[in-house]
Design a protein around this motif. Sequence first.
Motif, PDB file in Angstrom:
ATOM      1  N   ILE A  35       0.838  -1.198   0.000  1.00 58.67           N
ATOM      2  CA  ILE A  35       0.000   0.000   0.000  1.00 58.67           C
ATOM      3  C   ILE A  35       0.875   1.252   0.000  1.00 58.67           C
ATOM      4  CG2 ILE A  35      -1.708   1.281   1.370  1.00 58.67           C
ATOM      5  CD1 ILE A  35      -2.687  -1.715   2.085  1.00 58.67           C
ATOM      6  N   ARG A  38       1.942   1.750  -3.700  1.00 60.14           N
ATOM      7  CA  ARG A  38       0.863   2.343  -4.508  1.00 60.14           C
ATOM      8  C   ARG A  38       0.689   3.824  -4.186  1.00 60.14           C
ATOM      9  NH1 ARG A  38      -3.425  -0.242  -6.590  1.00 60.14           N
ATOM     10  NH2 ARG A  38      -5.068   0.719  -5.360  1.00 60.14           N
ATOM     11  N   THR A  39       0.700   4.127  -2.911  1.00 57.64           N
ATOM     12  CA  THR A  39       0.477   5.509  -2.493  1.00 57.64           C
ATOM     13  C   THR A  39       1.606   6.408  -2.996  1.00 57.64           C
ATOM     14  OG1 THR A  39      -0.628   4.645  -0.528  1.00 57.64           O
ATOM     15  CG2 THR A  39       0.022   6.966  -0.486  1.00 57.64           C
ATOM     16  N   SER A 115      -4.508   4.014  -6.849  1.00 61.44           N
ATOM     17  CA  SER A 115      -5.306   4.538  -5.743  1.00 61.44           C
ATOM     18  C   SER A 115      -6.631   3.784  -5.685  1.00 61.44           C
ATOM     19  CB  SER A 115      -5.542   6.043  -5.923  1.00 61.44           C
ATOM     20  OG  SER A 115      -6.196   6.301  -7.145  1.00 61.44           O
ATOM     21  N   ASP A 116      -7.204   3.727  -4.495  1.00 59.91           N
ATOM     22  CA  ASP A 116      -8.514   3.094  -4.354  1.00 59.91           C
ATOM     23  C   ASP A 116      -9.609   4.052  -4.797  1.00 59.91           C
ATOM     24  OD1 ASP A 116      -7.345   0.788  -3.389  1.00 59.91           O
ATOM     25  OD2 ASP A 116      -7.395   1.480  -1.307  1.00 59.91           O
ATOM     26  N   ASN A 134      -6.346   5.852  -0.229  1.00 60.97           N
ATOM     27  CA  ASN A 134      -5.931   4.446  -0.207  1.00 60.97           C
ATOM     28  C   ASN A 134      -6.240   3.844   1.159  1.00 60.97           C
ATOM     29  OD1 ASN A 134      -5.126   4.166  -2.824  1.00 60.97           O
ATOM     30  ND2 ASN A 134      -2.934   4.408  -2.417  1.00 60.97           N
TER      31      ASN A 134
END
Lengths: 137, 113
Positions: A35, A38-39, A115-116, A134
Amino acid sequence: MEFKFAIEGGNFSKAGSASSEVKKILKQLNVNPKIIKRTVVSLYEAEVNVVAHAFEGNMNVDIDTDKIVVKIEDKGPGIPDIDQAMQEGYSTASPQVREMGFGAGMGLPNIKRNSDQMNITSKVDVGTELEIINYFG
Amino acid sequence: MIVQDIVEKLGLKVCSGANGLNREIEGGYTSDLLSDVMGNADENHVWVTLQTHKNIMAIASLKELAAIVLVKGYEPEADAAEQSNEEGIPILSSEEEAFELTGKLYEIINQAK
Ligand SMILES: Nc1ncnc2c1ncn2[C@@H]1O[C@H](COP(=O)(O)OP(=O)(O)O)[C@@H](O)[C@H]1O
Ligand SMILES: [Mg+2]
């Protein structure tokens, strides 16, 4: 926890420093490395967009137990057509900026993939606000 | 396989970040587009590029790359070299072009696996 980092338009030598600070914080908090990765990708691209396309901006970071919410707001030209800007390969970057390897038009698509949740609002000749969320779980 | 191994096998010049020569290498990525590297390279990769400015170090640091290899004898700009020394992520240089260098790196990294 809330943090705020300034981003200078046009200053490429500092591009990535705000994202780097956020990365350090997430590591200290022992957030899942996947995570964090990704961030970091999405924040870097958002930061570079302020440097490359706007005059000045801020990265506002809010870290909760279950998620990170980041708002990157800038004063700048804004984005007239967000759907077009989101297309892979679309870029208005100058030739000089492209020569440095920026301006591939992959920034916003990278943010979308990493990102979510991603929300953009923009006003021409005023500025742009990009929200990235996220979740840690 | 560590960075020092590719330095020796390919006769690379160590431009900066010699304190990171023991970093582990697990793969690589070749591109001159920064967003492409940001989106597709991974931790412990070597990055082959002709970009020499400071932003390559921002990316190497954020992505935790093993090293950067500049092609065609290019050298890093002074501020890039400085950050490379601080972070212990080596910037290396090869006389070869990206195609040849990438081929050789691919081979030796895969042999080591
Ligand atoms: N903060 C911003 N302010 C103004 N325009 C922006 C901003 N972010 C993105 N854009 C516009 O969207 C386009 C696509 O952005 P992106 O996908 O990051 O590609 P790139 O930055 O490589 O051009 C940019 O070229 C620019 O026209
Ligand atoms: Mg961009």
